[in-house]
Motif scaffolding. Structure first.
Motif, PDB file in Angstrom:
ATOM      1  N   LYS A 164       0.829  -1.205   0.000  1.00  0.00           N
ATOM      2  CA  LYS A 164       0.000   0.000   0.000  1.00  0.00           C
ATOM      3  C   LYS A 164       0.864   1.257   0.000  1.00  0.00           C
ATOM      4  O   LYS A 164       1.841   1.356   0.736  1.00  0.00           O
ATOM      5  CB  LYS A 164      -0.908  -0.001   1.232  1.00  0.00           C
ATOM      6  N   GLN A 165       0.492   2.203  -0.821  1.00  0.00           N
ATOM      7  CA  GLN A 165       1.210   3.472  -0.896  1.00  0.00           C
ATOM      8  C   GLN A 165       0.465   4.554  -0.123  1.00  0.00           C
ATOM      9  O   GLN A 165      -0.743   4.488   0.054  1.00  0.00           O
ATOM     10  CB  GLN A 165       1.392   3.890  -2.357  1.00  0.00           C
ATOM     11  N   GLY A 166       1.209   5.537   0.352  1.00  0.00           N
ATOM     12  CA  GLY A 166       0.601   6.653   1.065  1.00  0.00           C
ATOM     13  C   GLY A 166       0.260   6.364   2.513  1.00  0.00           C
ATOM     14  O   GLY A 166      -0.472   7.135   3.143  1.00  0.00           O
ATOM     15  N   ALA A 167       0.805   5.268   3.060  1.00  0.00           N
ATOM     16  CA  ALA A 167       0.462   4.879   4.436  1.00  0.00           C
ATOM     17  C   ALA A 167       1.487   5.332   5.466  1.00  0.00           C
ATOM     18  O   ALA A 167       1.265   5.187   6.665  1.00  0.00           O
ATOM     19  CB  ALA A 167       0.294   3.358   4.520  1.00  0.00           C
ATOM     20  N   CYS A 168       2.605   5.877   5.017  1.00  0.00           N
ATOM     21  CA  CYS A 168       3.691   6.218   5.944  1.00  0.00           C
ATOM     22  C   CYS A 168       3.286   7.309   6.927  1.00  0.00           C
ATOM     23  O   CYS A 168       3.497   7.181   8.137  1.00  0.00           O
ATOM     24  CB  CYS A 168       4.928   6.649   5.164  1.00  0.00           C
ATOM     25  N   SER A 169       2.700   8.367   6.426  1.00  0.00           N
ATOM     26  CA  SER A 169       2.392   9.517   7.270  1.00  0.00           C
ATOM     27  C   SER A 169       1.473   9.148   8.431  1.00  0.00           C
ATOM     28  O   SER A 169       1.702   9.544   9.577  1.00  0.00           O
ATOM     29  CB  SER A 169       1.751  10.621   6.422  1.00  0.00           C
ATOM     30  N   ALA A 170       0.440   8.363   8.142  1.00  0.00           N
ATOM     31  CA  ALA A 170      -0.531   7.996   9.175  1.00  0.00           C
ATOM     32  C   ALA A 170       0.063   7.072  10.228  1.00  0.00           C
ATOM     33  O   ALA A 170      -0.440   6.993  11.354  1.00  0.00           O
ATOM     34  CB  ALA A 170      -1.749   7.341   8.535  1.00  0.00           C
ATOM     35  N   SER A 171       1.133   6.363   9.873  1.00  0.00           N
ATOM     36  CA  SER A 171       1.723   5.400  10.810  1.00  0.00           C
ATOM     37  C   SER A 171       2.638   6.061  11.839  1.00  0.00           C
ATOM     38  O   SER A 171       2.987   5.440  12.847  1.00  0.00           O
ATOM     39  CB  SER A 171       2.513   4.336  10.038  1.00  0.00           C
ATOM     40  N   LYS A 172       3.024   7.292  11.600  1.00  0.00           N
ATOM     41  CA  LYS A 172       3.952   7.964  12.510  1.00  0.00           C
ATOM     42  C   LYS A 172       3.244   8.350  13.806  1.00  0.00           C
ATOM     43  O   LYS A 172       2.145   8.906  13.786  1.00  0.00           O
ATOM     44  CB  LYS A 172       4.544   9.201  11.840  1.00  0.00           C
TER      45      LYS A 172
END
Length: 237
Positions: A181-189
């Motif tokens: 999945k792309q675009g998931a990094c920001s929400a995981s921080k």
């Protein structure tokens, strides 16, 4: 990990498919250090609140594969949100599927997903160097090896159904689509206010040392705590 009903769907797919990961043949990993699970506040309507996996700054959880030549040979996961291994409440009646029973193994696996999502989104941070070359198949094997390592260390009871089921679910095609999945990094921080709440629950720890152990992005601001996180579970090897 897989959320809510997605776990059951992935489990069905995993058990009906011919997975390449044979749980019974995985070499037990070695786990050392300590892990804290902390509650940092109310969550959304789908759960009981926000939980955070916290490596102990004094003795952080460390995972080591039996074969040190393999990707992810040594992993020291950082601070991250979790939902208890994503085992929904209805599944908790089954022995071996308790949300916190395999917490260290879940933390290792969740860190792999967190890192991969950020790597896919272009983050080139040193905090992910230990797991940069880990593939999706590796991630399923690493979770299984961690569970077998916990059994060997007598942290959980031998339970072939739980280990096999969990490994099958995280090795399914549904799990692979989440892996990519792309675009998931920001929400995981982890948010600065939640980091502050966690730090306030660990008295006596030097802030700089804590941040290094937590592996949070260097640009994350330090803010005064608005409250203190509650320790839900602590597991030490």
């Amino acid at each position: 990990m897989l959320k809510g009903g997605v776990f059951f769907t992935a489990l069905a797919v995993g058990l009906s498919a011919c997975t390449t990961v044979d749980f019974s043949q995985l070499a037990p990993a070695t786990l050392t250090g300590s892990l804290l699970v902390m509650w940092v506040g109310e969550g959304d309507s789908s759960g009981d609140g926000k939980f955070v996996f916290v490596p102990d700054p004094a003795d952080p959880l460390t995972f080591r594969r039996a074969d040190r030549s393999l990707p992810g040979a040594e992993i020291q996961p950082g601070l991250m949100y979790t939902d208890g291994g994503s085992i929904p409440k209805i599944a908790q009646v089954f022995k071996g599927l308790s949300p916190w029973g395999y917490a260290p193994a879940y933390m290792i696996h969740d860190w792999l997903f967190t890192a991969h999502h950020c790597i896919v989104d272009g983050e080139n941070s040193k905090r992910f160097d230990q797991v940069r070359n880990v593939s999706f198949e590796d991630s399923a094997k690493i979770l299984g090896e961690a569970i077998r390592g916990m059994v060997k260390a007598n942290k959980v009871q031998q339970n072939d159904i739980a280990g096999t089921a969990i490994t099958a679910a995280v090795g399914s095609s549904i799990a692979e689509s989440l892996w990519n999945k792309q675009g998931a990094c920001s929400a995981s921080k982890v948010k600065p206010e939640d980091i502050a709440a966690v730090e306030s629950a660990i008295p006596g720890a030097a802030p700089r040392a804590v941040r290094k152990t937590f592996r949070v992005p260097p640009e994350t601001p330090a803010i005064p705590p608005r409250g203190r996180a509650t320790i839900v579970s602590r597991i030490t090897f």
